[in-house]
Design a protein around this motif. Structure first.
Motif, PDB file in Angstrom:
ATOM      1  N   LEU A   1     -20.974  10.941   5.314  1.00 13.02           N
ATOM      2  CA  LEU A   1     -20.625   9.552   5.619  1.00 13.02           C
ATOM      3  C   LEU A   1     -20.692   8.657   4.386  1.00 13.02           C
ATOM      4  CD1 LEU A   1     -22.311   9.043   9.106  1.00 13.02           C
ATOM      5  CD2 LEU A   1     -19.865   9.063   8.581  1.00 13.02           C
ATOM      6  N   ARG A   2     -21.616   8.922   3.502  1.00 14.09           N
ATOM      7  CA  ARG A   2     -21.661   8.148   2.266  1.00 14.09           C
ATOM      8  C   ARG A   2     -20.411   8.407   1.415  1.00 14.09           C
ATOM      9  NH1 ARG A   2     -28.034   8.662   0.288  1.00 14.09           N
ATOM     10  NH2 ARG A   2     -28.856   7.021   1.661  1.00 14.09           N
TER      11      ARG A   2
ATOM     12  N   PRO B   1     -17.291   2.181  10.572  1.00 11.32           N
ATOM     13  CA  PRO B   1     -18.425   2.775   9.855  1.00 11.32           C
ATOM     14  C   PRO B   1     -19.747   2.166  10.333  1.00 11.32           C
ATOM     15  CG  PRO B   1     -17.231   1.258   8.442  1.00 11.32           C
ATOM     16  CD  PRO B   1     -16.403   1.438   9.669  1.00 11.32           C
TER      17      PRO B   1
ATOM     18  N   VAL C   1     -14.937   9.798  12.995  1.00 12.86           N
ATOM     19  CA  VAL C   1     -14.376   9.138  11.814  1.00 12.86           C
ATOM     20  C   VAL C   1     -12.857   9.277  11.810  1.00 12.86           C
ATOM     21  CG1 VAL C   1     -14.247   9.186   9.294  1.00 12.86           C
ATOM     22  CG2 VAL C   1     -16.470   9.365  10.444  1.00 12.86           C
TER      23      VAL C   1
ATOM     24  N   LEU D   1     -25.164   4.121   2.452  1.00 12.11           N
ATOM     25  CA  LEU D   1     -25.621   3.784   3.794  1.00 12.11           C
ATOM     26  C   LEU D   1     -27.124   4.032   3.924  1.00 12.11           C
ATOM     27  CD1 LEU D   1     -22.791   5.364   5.986  1.00 12.11           C
ATOM     28  CD2 LEU D   1     -23.222   2.925   5.631  1.00 12.11           C
TER      29      LEU D   1
ATOM     30  N   THR E   1     -17.458   6.486   3.356  1.00  8.65           N
ATOM     31  CA  THR E   1     -17.525   5.019   3.264  1.00  8.65           C
ATOM     32  C   THR E   1     -17.667   4.534   1.828  1.00  8.65           C
ATOM     33  OG1 THR E   1     -19.944   5.047   3.535  1.00  8.65           O
ATOM     34  CG2 THR E   1     -18.592   4.902   5.535  1.00  8.65           C
TER      35      THR E   1
END
Length: 447
Positions: free
Chosen positions: A396-397, A373, A367, A404, A400
């Motif tokens: 990651l959620r 993404p 990242v 996801l 971003t």
């Protein structure tokens, strides 16, 4: 005159003597009666003393037995607790061992599936199919051992629903047809279009074990899977023309490691667990199981299953597989290199763009390096050093700022993991991963 007086005196004396004799006799009789009574009382006294001694002896004996019984009960309780503890430990051990065994099996199945998607010749495709069937057999054996531990621990909860019996039995017969043909046996199914109320997974494994056992111990003739309807139930019968079972051995058939007095296939001796598992599963489902056999004439095993009242309800077919995987960015986090490589190859065969990582730190580095993404995440639940794949989804959620879609893979079937995965809205897929199931799920999750 004097003579008369003497006679009177004599008579008076005689009367007095007679009276004294009567008094004496009466006194003697009274004395005798008194002595008899005293003797009887003494006898009663002696008897009472004797009975009291017996009562005391019996009381002491019963008291000792009561103490012994209390000690025995305490020992039984302790033994029961020890057995339950050992059973729980066995279940946990088999679950952990099953997880370790299913990991490489999962990688092998994914690799075999990826291989079958490649342009191969007919012979190579046939060999690939044989490899997949062999891996499926290994998976079934591992799951069987796990089933034994779960059934013994009483943690199996059947999910009863309508089952299309003809489809289930037809699939079982198709899977065993190569095995029957190799032995020159006939394998047939006679089943009306009927639905029964049962757990489809447990019912399938019961019939699979019965058919496998029938083929194994049949040298010539064949095996018939027949369904006979009786009022509100139907009987699933697996009939073979094999070696049969002697009357003296029938009570041993459903015990662990029993393989019969007559040998089966020399190349596939088995472990003698199939019928033991059948008995446990049938008990869990409350389906009656009856065996009838004649030595050298064959065996018939009957399983009685309730007929479902929902006979006209349509059976949903498999979801169609779409082709929206082309160009989809899939991020994998998996700590097993073989599984990672196999899964990556499989997804690339489906035209997906794949990035694979081992842990959260590797994902964070990607990242930071500006990687685009992902569209969907495939995360192993158990990572190295006690880390959890769900932490990657949370990270990651957050990065971003979007929900996801996440697929979590694991060989652990515990309810705690299932609840944890559901809490973040992820999809759970148990290992070994079935490629068709994974592809359908990805198609459903991708926009």
């Amino acid at each position: 005159m004097k003579a008369g007086l003497h006679r009177v005196a004599d008579d008076d004396t005689a009367g007095r003597i007679a009276k004294l004799e009567r008094i004496n006799a009466a006194l003697m009789a009274h004395v005798e009666r008194t002595m008899d009574q005293q003797g009887g009382a003494y006898s009663l006294f002696q008897t009472a003393i004797m009975l009291e001694g017996r009562v005391r002896s019996r009381t002491e004996e019963l008291t000792g037995l009561m103490h012994s019984l209390e000690h025995s009960n305490s020992a039984l309780v302790a033994a029961k607790e020890e057995a339950e503890t050992a059973n729980r430990s066995k279940t946990r051990f088999l679950a952990a061992a099953g997880h370790d065994l299913l990991q490489p099996l999962n990688a092998a199945r994914l690799s075999a599936s990826a291989l079958s998607d490649m342009p191969l010749g007919p012979e190579a495709l046939a060999m690939s199919g044989q490899v997949e069937r062999g891996l499926q057999t290994i998976e079934d054996l591992i799951k069987t051992l796990l089933d034994i531990s779960k059934l013994d621990a009483g943690i199996v909860r059947p999910v009863i629903r309508p089952v299309a019996l003809a489809d289930l039995l037809g699939g079982i017969a198709a899977s065993f047809m190569p095995m029957a043909e190799r032995k020159g046996l006939r394998l047939a199914v006679r089943c009306p279009d009927i639905r029964v109320d049962s757990d489809p997974i447990l019912l399938q494994r019961i019939v699979q074990n019965l058919v496998s056992n029938a083929i194994r111990y049949t040298g010539s003739g064949g095996v018939l899977i027949a369904v006979r309807r009786r009022d509100g139930t139907c009987r699933i019968e697996v009939i073979d023309t094999g070696c049969g079972i002697g009357e003296s051995e029938r009570h041993l058939v459903f015990e662990e490691f029993y393989r019969g007095g007559s040998g089966g296939d020399e190349g596939e001796p088995g472990l003698g667990l199939g019928l033991s598992i059948v008995q446990r599963m049938a008990t869990a489902l409350d389906h009656d199981l009856v065996l009838d056999s004649r030595l050298h004439h064959g065996t018939r095993v009957c399983l009685t299953v309730p007929v479902s009242p929902c006979q006209t309800e349509s059976v949903a077919g498999p979801a169609p597989i779409a082709t929206r995987l082309t160009g989809a960015r899939v991020l994998i986090v998996e700590n097993d290199p073989a599984t990672t490589d196999a899964l990556k190859r499989l997804l690339q065969n489906w035209d997906a763009e794949v990035s694979a990582h081992r842990d959260l730190a590797s994902v964070a580095e990607s990242v930071a390096a500006g990687q685009a993404p992902p569209d969907v995440l495939i995360l192993d639940y158990h990572l190295d050093n006690g880390a959890c794949g769900l932490d990657v989804a949370t990270y990651l959620r957050g990065v971003t700022r979007s929900a996801l879609p996440v697929i979590v893979t694991t060989a652990d079937h515990s309810a705690e993991i299932e609840a944890h995965v559901a809490l973040i809205g992820a999809e759970l897929v148990h290992k070994p991963i079935k490629p068709a199931q994974l592809r359908a799920l990805l198609t459903h999750l991708l926009p």
